[in-house]
Design a protein around this motif. Structure first.
Motif, PDB file in Angstrom:
ATOM      1  N   THR A  59       0.953  -1.215   0.002  1.00  0.00           N
ATOM      2  CA  THR A  59       0.141   0.126  -0.054  1.00  0.00           C
ATOM      3  C   THR A  59       1.022   1.212  -0.007  1.00  0.00           C
ATOM      4  N   GLU A  60       0.285   2.377  -0.140  1.00  0.00           N
ATOM      5  CA  GLU A  60       1.022   3.608  -0.190  1.00  0.00           C
ATOM      6  C   GLU A  60       1.524   3.922   1.358  1.00  0.00           C
ATOM      7  N   ASP A  61       0.865   3.273   2.199  1.00  0.00           N
ATOM      8  CA  ASP A  61       1.248   3.461   3.599  1.00  0.00           C
ATOM      9  C   ASP A  61       2.189   2.294   4.241  1.00  0.00           C
ATOM     10  N   GLU A  62       2.983   1.525   3.359  1.00  0.00           N
ATOM     11  CA  GLU A  62       4.100   0.762   3.745  1.00  0.00           C
ATOM     12  C   GLU A  62       5.230   1.272   4.230  1.00  0.00           C
ATOM     13  N   VAL A  63       5.464   0.752   5.418  1.00  0.00           N
ATOM     14  CA  VAL A  63       6.331   1.174   6.258  1.00  0.00           C
ATOM     15  C   VAL A  63       7.187   0.068   7.056  1.00  0.00           C
ATOM     16  N   MET A  64       8.458   0.444   7.379  1.00  0.00           N
ATOM     17  CA  MET A  64       9.080  -0.716   8.186  1.00  0.00           C
ATOM     18  C   MET A  64       9.109  -0.408   9.524  1.00  0.00           C
ATOM     19  N   TYR A  65       8.816  -1.248  10.547  1.00  0.00           N
ATOM     20  CA  TYR A  65       8.471  -0.875  11.935  1.00  0.00           C
ATOM     21  C   TYR A  65       9.942  -1.534  12.563  1.00  0.00           C
ATOM     22  N   VAL A  66      10.752  -1.041  13.238  1.00  0.00           N
ATOM     23  CA  VAL A  66      11.991  -1.424  13.934  1.00  0.00           C
ATOM     24  C   VAL A  66      11.847  -1.299  15.289  1.00  0.00           C
ATOM     25  N   ARG A  67      12.096  -2.393  16.079  1.00  0.00           N
ATOM     26  CA  ARG A  67      12.255  -2.169  17.574  1.00  0.00           C
ATOM     27  C   ARG A  67      13.458  -2.867  18.100  1.00  0.00           C
ATOM     28  N   GLY A  68      14.463  -2.280  18.895  1.00  0.00           N
ATOM     29  CA  GLY A  68      15.735  -2.932  19.324  1.00  0.00           C
ATOM     30  C   GLY A  68      16.316  -2.096  20.402  1.00  0.00           C
ATOM     31  N   THR A  69      17.476  -2.855  20.899  1.00  0.00           N
ATOM     32  CA  THR A  69      18.118  -2.400  22.041  1.00  0.00           C
ATOM     33  C   THR A  69      19.465  -2.496  21.609  1.00  0.00           C
ATOM     34  N   TYR A  70      20.384  -1.497  22.238  1.00  0.00           N
ATOM     35  CA  TYR A  70      21.830  -1.823  22.122  1.00  0.00           C
ATOM     36  C   TYR A  70      22.498  -1.228  23.341  1.00  0.00           C
ATOM     37  N   SER A  71      23.576  -1.876  23.728  1.00  0.00           N
ATOM     38  CA  SER A  71      24.110  -1.538  25.031  1.00  0.00           C
ATOM     39  C   SER A  71      25.785  -1.545  24.926  1.00  0.00           C
ATOM     40  N   PHE A  72      26.258  -0.643  25.867  1.00  0.00           N
ATOM     41  CA  PHE A  72      27.855  -0.394  25.520  1.00  0.00           C
ATOM     42  C   PHE A  72      28.280  -0.099  26.852  1.00  0.00           C
ATOM     43  N   VAL A  73      29.659  -0.365  27.192  1.00  0.00           N
ATOM     44  CA  VAL A  73      30.305  -0.032  28.264  1.00  0.00           C
ATOM     45  C   VAL A  73      30.933   1.267  28.255  1.00  0.00           C
ATOM     46  N   GLY A  74      30.475   2.149  29.136  1.00  0.00           N
ATOM     47  CA  GLY A  74      31.106   3.565  29.025  1.00  0.00           C
ATOM     48  C   GLY A  74      32.334   3.734  29.563  1.00  0.00           C
ATOM     49  N   ASP A  75      33.113   4.846  29.546  1.00  0.00           N
ATOM     50  CA  ASP A  75      34.220   5.231  29.939  1.00  0.00           C
ATOM     51  C   ASP A  75      34.352   5.085  31.499  1.00  0.00           C
ATOM     52  N   ASP A  76      33.245   5.230  31.962  1.00  0.00           N
ATOM     53  CA  ASP A  76      33.077   5.219  33.415  1.00  0.00           C
ATOM     54  C   ASP A  76      32.847   3.618  34.126  1.00  0.00           C
ATOM     55  N   GLU A  88       7.271   5.064  10.726  1.00  0.00           N
ATOM     56  CA  GLU A  88       6.912   6.320   9.849  1.00  0.00           C
ATOM     57  C   GLU A  88       7.009   7.441  10.779  1.00  0.00           C
ATOM     58  N   ASN A  89       7.295   7.539  11.930  1.00  0.00           N
ATOM     59  CA  ASN A  89       7.369   8.827  12.774  1.00  0.00           C
ATOM     60  C   ASN A  89       8.974   9.000  13.157  1.00  0.00           C
ATOM     61  N   GLY A  90       9.752   8.223  12.567  1.00  0.00           N
ATOM     62  CA  GLY A  90      11.462   8.670  12.907  1.00  0.00           C
ATOM     63  C   GLY A  90      11.858   7.648  13.903  1.00  0.00           C
ATOM     64  N   PHE A  91      13.003   7.797  14.401  1.00  0.00           N
ATOM     65  CA  PHE A  91      13.825   7.208  15.241  1.00  0.00           C
ATOM     66  C   PHE A  91      13.423   7.760  16.841  1.00  0.00           C
ATOM     67  N   LYS A  92      13.142   6.827  17.839  1.00  0.00           N
ATOM     68  CA  LYS A  92      12.953   7.283  19.071  1.00  0.00           C
ATOM     69  C   LYS A  92      13.513   6.355  20.129  1.00  0.00           C
ATOM     70  N   PRO A  93      14.600   7.089  20.682  1.00  0.00           N
ATOM     71  CA  PRO A  93      15.511   6.171  21.515  1.00  0.00           C
ATOM     72  C   PRO A  93      15.006   6.433  22.932  1.00  0.00           C
ATOM     73  N   SER A  94      15.018   5.723  23.890  1.00  0.00           N
ATOM     74  CA  SER A  94      14.661   5.576  25.139  1.00  0.00           C
ATOM     75  C   SER A  94      15.794   4.932  26.277  1.00  0.00           C
ATOM     76  N   ALA A  95      16.065   5.872  27.172  1.00  0.00           N
ATOM     77  CA  ALA A  95      17.170   5.357  28.065  1.00  0.00           C
ATOM     78  C   ALA A  95      17.064   6.264  29.352  1.00  0.00           C
ATOM     79  N   PRO A  96      17.523   5.657  30.442  1.00  0.00           N
ATOM     80  CA  PRO A  96      17.439   6.516  31.637  1.00  0.00           C
ATOM     81  C   PRO A  96      18.618   7.620  31.562  1.00  0.00           C
ATOM     82  N   HIS A  97      19.537   7.482  30.873  1.00  0.00           N
ATOM     83  CA  HIS A  97      20.853   8.425  30.718  1.00  0.00           C
ATOM     84  C   HIS A  97      20.766   9.486  29.856  1.00  0.00           C
ATOM     85  N   ILE A  98      19.660   9.252  28.691  1.00  0.00           N
ATOM     86  CA  ILE A  98      19.412  10.116  27.623  1.00  0.00           C
ATOM     87  C   ILE A  98      18.434  11.402  28.001  1.00  0.00           C
ATOM     88  N   PRO A  99      19.096  12.724  28.020  1.00  0.00           N
ATOM     89  CA  PRO A  99      18.234  13.803  28.725  1.00  0.00           C
ATOM     90  C   PRO A  99      16.878  13.939  28.062  1.00  0.00           C
TER      91      PRO A  99
END
Length: 101
Positions: A59-76, A88-99
């Motif tokens: 359809t004209e509304d065809e969209v890829m829906y992606v869900r995921g997680t990534y982890s890394f060890v910080g300098d601390d 279709e609404n963009g990239f939406k990250p979520s994490a306690p350390h993201i302002p």
């Protein structure tokens, strides 16, 4: 559908890139018509898991829906994990350390 194929190829190239110095200790991937999933973990503590699914195929509304997680060890020395959704609404990250806005 072209976006889906380009996206899968981009992931494969990134994972196979010779510049990656991290040693991959686990990996998993699955590509099917209308979707994909993959996961990997490196010895230095990085990890990523992602699942994508086509919605409204053909359809004209065809969209890829992606869900995921990534982890890394910080300098601390702390492990930081980010969850995200991309659609279709963009990239939406979520994490306690993201302002928050």
């Amino acid at each position: 559908m072209k976006f889906f194929l380009l996206f899968v190829v981009a992931i494969a190239v990134a994972l196979a890139s010779p510049e990656r110095k991290e040693e991959v200790v686990t990996t998993q991937d699955d590509v099917e018509l209308g979707g994909y999933s993959f996961a990997y973990e490196t010895r230095d503590g990085q990890a990523r898991e992602e699942r994508g699914e086509m919605k409204d195929i053909g359809t004209e509304d065809e969209v890829m829906y992606v869900r995921g997680t990534y982890s890394f060890v910080g300098d601390d020395g702390q492990t930081y994990t980010v969850s995200y959704i991309a659609d279709e609404n963009g990239f939406k990250p979520s994490a306690p350390h993201i302002p928050k806005n």
